[in-house]
Scaffold this motif. Structure first.
Motif, PDB file in Angstrom:
ATOM      1  N   GLY A 123      -2.857  23.246  -7.080  1.00  0.00           N
ATOM      2  CA  GLY A 123      -3.573  21.859  -6.768  1.00  0.00           C
ATOM      3  C   GLY A 123      -2.568  20.896  -5.958  1.00  0.00           C
ATOM      4  O   GLY A 123      -1.401  21.004  -5.905  1.00  0.00           O
ATOM      5  N   THR A 124      -3.191  19.997  -5.463  1.00  0.00           N
ATOM      6  CA  THR A 124      -2.604  18.961  -4.611  1.00  0.00           C
ATOM      7  C   THR A 124      -2.960  17.538  -4.910  1.00  0.00           C
ATOM      8  O   THR A 124      -4.094  17.441  -5.379  1.00  0.00           O
ATOM      9  CB  THR A 124      -2.856  19.327  -2.813  1.00  0.00           C
ATOM     10  N   LEU A 125      -1.963  16.566  -4.697  1.00  0.00           N
ATOM     11  CA  LEU A 125      -2.380  15.352  -5.050  1.00  0.00           C
ATOM     12  C   LEU A 125      -2.344  14.077  -3.850  1.00  0.00           C
ATOM     13  O   LEU A 125      -1.399  14.472  -3.150  1.00  0.00           O
ATOM     14  CB  LEU A 125      -1.544  14.846  -6.239  1.00  0.00           C
ATOM     15  N   SER A 126      -3.039  13.491  -3.461  1.00  0.00           N
ATOM     16  CA  SER A 126      -3.126  12.444  -2.654  1.00  0.00           C
ATOM     17  C   SER A 126      -3.380  11.131  -3.254  1.00  0.00           C
ATOM     18  O   SER A 126      -4.252  11.078  -4.315  1.00  0.00           O
ATOM     19  CB  SER A 126      -3.934  12.684  -1.529  1.00  0.00           C
ATOM     20  N   LEU A 127      -2.719  10.018  -2.778  1.00  0.00           N
ATOM     21  CA  LEU A 127      -2.764   8.818  -3.588  1.00  0.00           C
ATOM     22  C   LEU A 127      -3.014   7.610  -2.423  1.00  0.00           C
ATOM     23  O   LEU A 127      -2.365   7.837  -1.599  1.00  0.00           O
ATOM     24  CB  LEU A 127      -1.285   8.394  -4.605  1.00  0.00           C
ATOM     25  N   ASP A 128      -3.800   6.792  -2.855  1.00  0.00           N
ATOM     26  CA  ASP A 128      -3.781   5.498  -1.954  1.00  0.00           C
ATOM     27  C   ASP A 128      -3.920   4.402  -3.083  1.00  0.00           C
ATOM     28  O   ASP A 128      -4.865   4.074  -3.540  1.00  0.00           O
ATOM     29  CB  ASP A 128      -5.176   5.771  -1.259  1.00  0.00           C
ATOM     30  N   LEU A 129      -2.299   3.881  -3.011  1.00  0.00           N
ATOM     31  CA  LEU A 129      -2.434   2.871  -4.011  1.00  0.00           C
ATOM     32  C   LEU A 129      -2.438   1.418  -3.304  1.00  0.00           C
ATOM     33  O   LEU A 129      -1.474   1.210  -2.335  1.00  0.00           O
ATOM     34  CB  LEU A 129      -1.238   3.140  -5.133  1.00  0.00           C
ATOM     35  N   ARG A 130      -3.014   0.435  -3.660  1.00  0.00           N
ATOM     36  CA  ARG A 130      -3.121  -0.740  -2.841  1.00  0.00           C
ATOM     37  C   ARG A 130      -3.069  -2.051  -3.959  1.00  0.00           C
ATOM     38  O   ARG A 130      -3.596  -1.946  -4.974  1.00  0.00           O
ATOM     39  CB  ARG A 130      -4.384  -1.118  -2.387  1.00  0.00           C
ATOM     40  N   TYR A 131      -2.050  -2.748  -3.698  1.00  0.00           N
ATOM     41  CA  TYR A 131      -1.859  -4.023  -4.792  1.00  0.00           C
ATOM     42  C   TYR A 131      -1.760  -5.282  -4.068  1.00  0.00           C
ATOM     43  O   TYR A 131      -1.331  -5.420  -2.768  1.00  0.00           O
ATOM     44  CB  TYR A 131      -0.393  -3.907  -5.594  1.00  0.00           C
ATOM     45  N   ALA A 132      -2.214  -6.247  -4.669  1.00  0.00           N
ATOM     46  CA  ALA A 132      -2.175  -7.665  -4.207  1.00  0.00           C
ATOM     47  C   ALA A 132      -2.005  -8.548  -4.928  1.00  0.00           C
ATOM     48  O   ALA A 132      -2.230  -8.782  -6.172  1.00  0.00           O
ATOM     49  CB  ALA A 132      -3.630  -8.109  -3.473  1.00  0.00           C
ATOM     50  N   LEU A 133      -0.780  -9.441  -4.745  1.00  0.00           N
ATOM     51  CA  LEU A 133      -0.179 -10.311  -5.487  1.00  0.00           C
ATOM     52  C   LEU A 133      -0.537 -11.610  -5.040  1.00  0.00           C
ATOM     53  O   LEU A 133      -0.380 -11.991  -3.836  1.00  0.00           O
ATOM     54  CB  LEU A 133       1.483 -10.245  -5.534  1.00  0.00           C
ATOM     55  N   VAL A 166      -8.862   3.756  -9.484  1.00  0.00           N
ATOM     56  CA  VAL A 166      -8.328   3.126 -10.697  1.00  0.00           C
ATOM     57  C   VAL A 166      -7.974   1.599 -10.756  1.00  0.00           C
ATOM     58  O   VAL A 166      -6.974   1.252 -10.046  1.00  0.00           O
ATOM     59  CB  VAL A 166      -7.070   4.006 -11.181  1.00  0.00           C
ATOM     60  N   PRO A 167      -8.865   0.744 -11.061  1.00  0.00           N
ATOM     61  CA  PRO A 167      -8.607  -0.708 -10.704  1.00  0.00           C
ATOM     62  C   PRO A 167      -7.602  -0.971 -11.856  1.00  0.00           C
ATOM     63  O   PRO A 167      -7.715  -0.603 -12.985  1.00  0.00           O
ATOM     64  CB  PRO A 167      -9.798  -1.271 -10.664  1.00  0.00           C
ATOM     65  N   ILE A 168      -6.646  -2.057 -11.439  1.00  0.00           N
ATOM     66  CA  ILE A 168      -5.714  -2.537 -12.533  1.00  0.00           C
ATOM     67  C   ILE A 168      -5.527  -3.880 -12.339  1.00  0.00           C
ATOM     68  O   ILE A 168      -5.833  -4.505 -11.266  1.00  0.00           O
ATOM     69  CB  ILE A 168      -4.160  -1.725 -12.598  1.00  0.00           C
ATOM     70  N   SER A 169      -5.007  -4.740 -13.232  1.00  0.00           N
ATOM     71  CA  SER A 169      -4.790  -5.998 -13.044  1.00  0.00           C
ATOM     72  C   SER A 169      -3.744  -6.548 -14.168  1.00  0.00           C
ATOM     73  O   SER A 169      -3.690  -5.812 -15.215  1.00  0.00           O
ATOM     74  CB  SER A 169      -5.994  -7.086 -13.061  1.00  0.00           C
ATOM     75  N   GLY A 170      -3.003  -7.550 -13.810  1.00  0.00           N
ATOM     76  CA  GLY A 170      -2.081  -7.971 -14.702  1.00  0.00           C
ATOM     77  C   GLY A 170      -1.170  -9.229 -14.483  1.00  0.00           C
ATOM     78  O   GLY A 170      -1.341  -9.693 -13.333  1.00  0.00           O
ATOM     79  N   ASP A 171      -0.406  -9.796 -15.282  1.00  0.00           N
ATOM     80  CA  ASP A 171       0.417 -10.790 -14.805  1.00  0.00           C
ATOM     81  C   ASP A 171       1.714 -10.554 -14.619  1.00  0.00           C
ATOM     82  O   ASP A 171       2.431 -10.014 -15.715  1.00  0.00           O
ATOM     83  CB  ASP A 171       0.498 -11.933 -16.114  1.00  0.00           C
ATOM     84  N   ARG A 193       0.998  -1.048  -0.048  1.00  0.00           N
ATOM     85  CA  ARG A 193      -0.023  -0.043   0.028  1.00  0.00           C
ATOM     86  C   ARG A 193       0.728   1.281   0.033  1.00  0.00           C
ATOM     87  O   ARG A 193       1.772   1.244   0.951  1.00  0.00           O
ATOM     88  CB  ARG A 193      -0.863  -0.054   1.308  1.00  0.00           C
ATOM     89  N   PHE A 194       0.724   2.291  -0.964  1.00  0.00           N
ATOM     90  CA  PHE A 194       1.330   3.117  -1.022  1.00  0.00           C
ATOM     91  C   PHE A 194       0.440   4.413  -0.620  1.00  0.00           C
ATOM     92  O   PHE A 194      -0.717   4.534  -1.191  1.00  0.00           O
ATOM     93  CB  PHE A 194       1.747   3.798  -2.558  1.00  0.00           C
ATOM     94  N   THR A 195       0.673   5.523   0.199  1.00  0.00           N
ATOM     95  CA  THR A 195      -0.068   6.503   0.404  1.00  0.00           C
ATOM     96  C   THR A 195       0.763   7.909   0.374  1.00  0.00           C
ATOM     97  O   THR A 195       1.728   8.056   1.054  1.00  0.00           O
ATOM     98  CB  THR A 195      -0.578   6.492   1.932  1.00  0.00           C
ATOM     99  N   PHE A 196       0.175   8.842  -0.493  1.00  0.00           N
ATOM    100  CA  PHE A 196       0.876  10.029  -0.482  1.00  0.00           C
ATOM    101  C   PHE A 196      -0.166  11.097  -0.298  1.00  0.00           C
ATOM    102  O   PHE A 196      -1.410  10.969  -0.684  1.00  0.00           O
ATOM    103  CB  PHE A 196       1.048  10.281  -2.105  1.00  0.00           C
ATOM    104  N   GLY A 255      -4.662  -4.551  -8.351  1.00  0.00           N
ATOM    105  CA  GLY A 255      -4.600  -3.177  -7.726  1.00  0.00           C
ATOM    106  C   GLY A 255      -5.749  -2.199  -7.710  1.00  0.00           C
ATOM    107  O   GLY A 255      -6.842  -2.453  -8.677  1.00  0.00           O
ATOM    108  N   ASP A 256      -5.993  -1.486  -6.572  1.00  0.00           N
ATOM    109  CA  ASP A 256      -7.007  -0.726  -6.351  1.00  0.00           C
ATOM    110  C   ASP A 256      -6.424   0.720  -5.969  1.00  0.00           C
ATOM    111  O   ASP A 256      -6.062   0.915  -4.899  1.00  0.00           O
ATOM    112  CB  ASP A 256      -8.010  -1.279  -5.247  1.00  0.00           C
ATOM    113  N   ASN A 257      -6.402   1.520  -7.174  1.00  0.00           N
ATOM    114  CA  ASN A 257      -5.692   2.867  -7.005  1.00  0.00           C
ATOM    115  C   ASN A 257      -6.743   4.032  -6.687  1.00  0.00           C
ATOM    116  O   ASN A 257      -7.780   4.162  -7.589  1.00  0.00           O
ATOM    117  CB  ASN A 257      -4.702   3.027  -8.082  1.00  0.00           C
ATOM    118  N   ARG A 258      -6.528   4.712  -5.495  1.00  0.00           N
ATOM    119  CA  ARG A 258      -7.385   5.840  -5.454  1.00  0.00           C
ATOM    120  C   ARG A 258      -6.575   7.127  -5.664  1.00  0.00           C
ATOM    121  O   ARG A 258      -5.766   7.256  -4.901  1.00  0.00           O
ATOM    122  CB  ARG A 258      -8.072   5.954  -4.242  1.00  0.00           C
ATOM    123  N   ILE A 259      -6.997   7.924  -6.656  1.00  0.00           N
ATOM    124  CA  ILE A 259      -6.398   9.140  -6.716  1.00  0.00           C
ATOM    125  C   ILE A 259      -7.223  10.203  -6.467  1.00  0.00           C
ATOM    126  O   ILE A 259      -8.338  10.430  -6.952  1.00  0.00           O
ATOM    127  CB  ILE A 259      -5.794   9.300  -8.257  1.00  0.00           C
TER     128      ILE A 259
END
Length: 954
Positions: free
Chosen positions: A679-689, A739-744, A653-656, A696-700
């Motif tokens: 402007g300001t940017l905050s990120l909450d990036l979550r990845y599960a392997l 922003v959901p993502i997925s990949g191999d 989990r990445f939190t900015f 990934g479930d990314n909130r921007i």
């Protein structure tokens, strides 16, 4: 006086006078005449002498100024005086007794000719038949006083350049009661003064017949350079000086089996200096030794035992260099490393030693109580270190209880300093037979820049600064390390890039505690790794290359790579356990000059912890990372996972928070086509392997973003960005994206950054291509908010239209950055027909016919309708009497005809469209509460339908 006595006296006097006359008139001339002849006939040499005398009174034979001359003029032997005094004890003692045997001013000159033959070679005789026991019995000889004093003992070798010559002067041998008679001892002394002034002395007892002797041999400052001079022509080095001293207390017995002992003896080698012959080819190369002392020497030949109290070296100074892997010292001593290696690897040297016979001599036993090397120095120049010249001084080494065969471990210690900066200390114990032991190593402040020549072969970088300290305990088994326990500390470190000279990475302290290495078990354990105040720079240049790209030097590919071979080491991987990895007060400087607008930011205050790393365990490890961007925007990374399990899984989990996006304006200009003003940017990036699958479930979240000036960029997104931003920005000025993502992750095409970028781009493109779907979704409406339908010919909103416009108003309230254009429309068929009919009704109303009369088709209305219809002059049969139905049909036909022939004012359709747009705006403003400035009516549109079309803009 009796007659008999007188007779004895008379005859005695006659005999004595005869004896004197015989000696004077016969013996002495015979000696002077016959001696040269005998020497010439037996030795083929000339005997020269001043005089040969025999003193009949003292029974002394004397020779003066005697010289032996060879045919070539060489004088191998000469002396000033020889005196041999026969003792009267020979009359009653066994054997021959001499009171004195004295040679004075002896000169001996041994010559080896240019042909390699010694001058006395012609004197050697062929072997003779062994003598019988009777004839070989030695005659006893006793010399009460033996004295030989040599002026010079000289050796010349004409096969050597020069020719080589050396001489020993002041040679003196003195013994008392030297005898070969059984059961009698002799004592004496010997003194020899060497070529360089040294002295050899012997004092002791000698029993020749019994075959034993004991005493003391003393050597004082014997000059060893004559030995070097003899072989100088074949040696590549020069002995500038070397002296040897010794005190040997000995006992020797050679009567049967040789027996010899030394007791409490000592050796001393001092003032030695060795340098190469060619100092231009081998500059700064030499070996010097102030003193080597060996004390307390006890040797027993019968027991094959040597015991030494102390072996001490002091003031050893070695200087040299290495080039292309060959030390100059080896060149100075004529040693070739390649040939040495070949000999070590040759089959003959690897053959096992033959079995020792049962009756072979027992191996020597050696016991050295103490060894020391003190106040020594090594000056060494090497291309593998910088500075090239290392001064290792002082060097102090101590070892105790060294025995062979080894029975126990021998303690040792070493202390030295390098360039007055680095300190190295080693203490421990070692078994020289088994190769077992341990060593405690303490290395303090080794400057890492000294290793830059080695690093430059592997990387395009160098150590700018940094000091390495090491404390370790090494356990040895069979002459190899088996286990290691260590702690390592590096302070004030920096890496400097060769290309730019910039410091790419620095840190204050790197400390590794509790390092355990088990080479046999192939296991590495580290209790703690602490990195204090690291600082790195990651810079992208204008050409797109990164400052740390290519830092590792590439090696040419081997055109014929060897086939991999399986081995025990390959089949058993190392197990690595890292209990805790901590990073404190980190800092990362990032810059990107490849963008049209250069970008630069700083992440500092970095704190990171990684725990429980174990390459052989499936237990999850934990990661915690904290920092801030530009000193105020916090960054947090938390994670756990099983990177070493067969089935990899984990979470990250990445939190900015609160990053100022104006600093990211260069990236926005490149990829979005606009700079960012604020402007300001905050990120909450979550990845599960899970295995190889990444979800990934990314909130921007972007707050109060204001776009700046447009930027020309080929990489910019091909979409109306401002509209997309307006569509995504809520009433609080916030863009909140999921922003959901997925990949191999095992796919060669997988890359997390591009995946996230494509997902964000898709959201923006979808928003701008279907904005009203997004707006309807905001308020949960199923209506078409883009197109609102009106009844034909009407500009009034019905219930469906009002519901759609109300929903649109709510959505616009949620997206305050959006503006709205309303394009009114009119259908050229339906709306025209409806407008004409409305106008016709109005005309009838003006004639007094209301809607009820028109709809009820009263008689008056029908008459008026027929009158208007007839006025049109349309041919048709409408005058016959019809029933009600026919009348109705006729009225309908007439009404339709009148509608078709009703004229509309110019711009009626446009007015209808405008009215419809105005009605929609009025509803949004008055009912929806939308700012009128945000809604505009679009004129000049050619919208051919009964309704209005909404157009959003930013």
């Amino acid at each position: 006086m009796p007659l008999a006595l007188n007779t004895v006296i008379r005859w005695s006097l006659r005999f004595y006078l005869g004896y004197l006359l015989l000696c004077l008139l016969v013996l002495m001339p015979a000696l002077n005449i016959l001696a040269p002849r005998i020497v010439d006939s037996t030795l083929n040499r000339e005997l020269r002498s001043e005089l040969l005398l025999f003193n009949p009174f003292t029974l002394t034979l004397e020779a003066r100024d005697v010289t032996i001359v060879e045919s070539g003029g060489h004088e191998p032997l000469g002396f000033e005086s020889l005196r041999i005094n026969l003792s009267l004890e020979s009359l009653w003692n066994p054997g021959v007794v001499l009171d004195a045997f004295i040679i004075e001013a002896l000169d001996v000159h041994v010559l080896r000719g240019a042909d390699g033959v010694f001058h006395f070679a012609d004197l050697s005789s062929p072997p003779q038949e062994p003598e019988t026991e009777a004839s070989s019995a030695a005659i006893g000889l006793t010399i009460h006083k033996l004295l030989v004093e040599a002026h010079t003992l000289r050796f010349t070798d004409e096969t050597r350049a020069g020719p080589y010559t050396t001489a020993q002067s002041d040679f003196r041998v003195r013994t008392e009661n030297l005898t070969t008679v059984p059961d009698r001892q002799s004592n004496g002394d010997l003194v020899v003064t060497g070529d360089g002034g040294g002295t050899l002395r012997w004092r002791g007892l000698l029993e020749v017949h019994a075959g034993n002797s004991n005493g003391q041999i003393t050597l004082e400052d014997i000059d060893l350079t004559p030995l070097w001079r003899y072989e100088a022509e074949t040696l590549p080095f020069v002995v500038n000086g070397a002296k040897f001293s010794a005190v040997l207390n000995y006992q020797v017995d050679w009567n049967d089996e040789l027996q010899a002992t030394l007791s409490d003896s000592q050796l001393r080698f001092h003032d030695a200096s060795i340098s190469p012959n060619d100092t231009d080819a081998l500059p700064n190369t030499s070996v010097e030794l102030a003193e080597l002392g060996v004390t307390g020497i006890d040797v027993d030949l019968s027991k094959s035992a040597i015991a030494v109290t102390a072996l001490d070296l002091a003031g050893l100074r070695v200087s040299g260099f290495d080039e292309e892997g060959r030390p100059s010292l080896m060149a100075m001593f004529g040693l070739d490393p390649a040939s040495q290696n070949d000999q070590e690897q040759s089959p003959t040297t690897q053959q096992s030693a033959p079995d020792t016979p049962a009756d072979a001599q027992a191996p020597w036993q050696i016991n050295l109580e103490s060894f020391s090397l003190s106040e020594s120095e090594l000056l060494w120049r090497t291309a593998y270190l910088s500075p090239e010249v290392l001064s290792v001084s002082p060097i102090n080494v101590q070892a105790k209880q060294i025995k062979w065969p080894a029975q126990a471990n021998s303690p040792f210690s070493l202390k030295l300093a390098i360039n007055d900066v680095t300190r190295l200390g080693i203490t421990g114990d070692f078994n020289i037979a088994r190769g077992d032991g341990e060593a405690n190593v303490d290395l303090q402040q080794w400057p890492l820049p000294w290793l830059n020549p080695v690093l430059s072969e592997q990387a395009h970088a160098k150590f700018g600064r940094g000091d390495l300290s090491l404390q370790s305990n090494v356990q040895l088994l069979d002459f190899s390390p088996s286990k290691l326990r260590a702690g390592i500390k590096i302070e004030d470190y920096s890496t400097v890039l060769d290309a730019t000279g910039e410091e790419a990475f620095t840190f204050q302290t790197l400390q590794l505690d509790g390092i355990d290495v088990d080479l046999k078990a192939q296991a590495l354990i580290v209790d703690s790794i602490l990195l204090q105040r690291p600082s790195g720079s990651l810079h992208i240049r204008e050409d797109g290359t990164i400052n740390v790209n290519g830092i590792v030097r590439s090696t040419p590919d081997d055109p014929t790579p060897s086939e991999p071979q399986e081995s025990a080491e390959q089949s058993t991987p190392w197990r690595v356990q890292l209990a805790n990895i901590a990073l404190r007060e980190g800092r990362l400087d990032f810059a990107d000059a490849s963008l049209p607008l250069h970008f630069k930011t700083l992440i500092d205050g970095i704190e990171a912890d990684i725990k429980d790393v174990d390459t052989a365990s499936e237990k999850p490890l934990n990661l915690e990372f904290k920092g801030s961007v530009d000193g105020y925007a916090p960054v947090v990374i938390l994670g756990s996972g099983k990177p070493f399990a067969q089935q990899r899984d984990g979470e990250l989990r990445f939190t900015f928070r609160g990053m100022d996006i104006a600093t990211m304006s260069p990236y926005a200009g490149t990829y979005a086509g606009y700079t960012l003003d604020s402007g300001t940017l905050s990120l909450d990036l979550r990845y599960a392997l899970d295995g190889q699958s990444l979800e990934g479930d990314n909130r921007i979240v972007i707050s109060q973003m204001e776009l700046g000036e447009p930027v020309e960029s080929e990489l910019a997104i091909d979409a109306p960005l401002k509209l997309g931003i307006a569509l995504l920005t809520d009433s609080d000025g916030v863009i909140d994206l999921s922003v959901p993502i997925s990949g191999d992750v095992d796919s060669p095409d997988f890359s997390l950054g591009p995946i996230i970028g494509r997902a964000i781009t898709n959201i923006i493109v979808k928003a701008v291509t279907a904005p009203f779907s997004l707006l309807a979704g905001l308020v949960g409406s199923d209506d078409d908010l883009e197109n609102v339908a009106f009844k034909a010919g009407s500009s009034s909103l019905d219930a469906d239209a009002r519901r759609a416009i109300d929903a649109l108003g709510k959505a616009l309230a949620e997206r305050p950055q959006l503006s709205l254009q309303i394009a009114g429309g009119a259908d050229p068929v339906n709306d025209v027909s409806a407008l004409k009919e409305s106008r016709l009704r109005t005309q009838f109303s003006e004639q007094g016919f209301d809607e009820a009369m028109v709809e009820g088709q009263t008689g008056a209305f029908l008459e008026a309708l027929k009158a208007r219809y007839d006025a049109l002059g349309i041919q048709g049969d409408t005058g016959s009497n019809e029933d009600a139905v026919s009348k109705s049909i006729d009225a309908t036909m007439m009404w339709r005809a009148l509608v078709d022939n009703t004229a509309l004012p110019s711009g009626a359709l446009q007015d209808l469209a405008t009215s419809r747009a105005a009605a929609a705006k009025r509803e949004l403003v008055t009912i929806g509460g939308i700012d009128p400035a945000r809604v505009s009516i679009s004129f000049g549109t050619d919208l051919a339908k009964s309704g209005v079309q909404m157009i959003v803009d930013s």
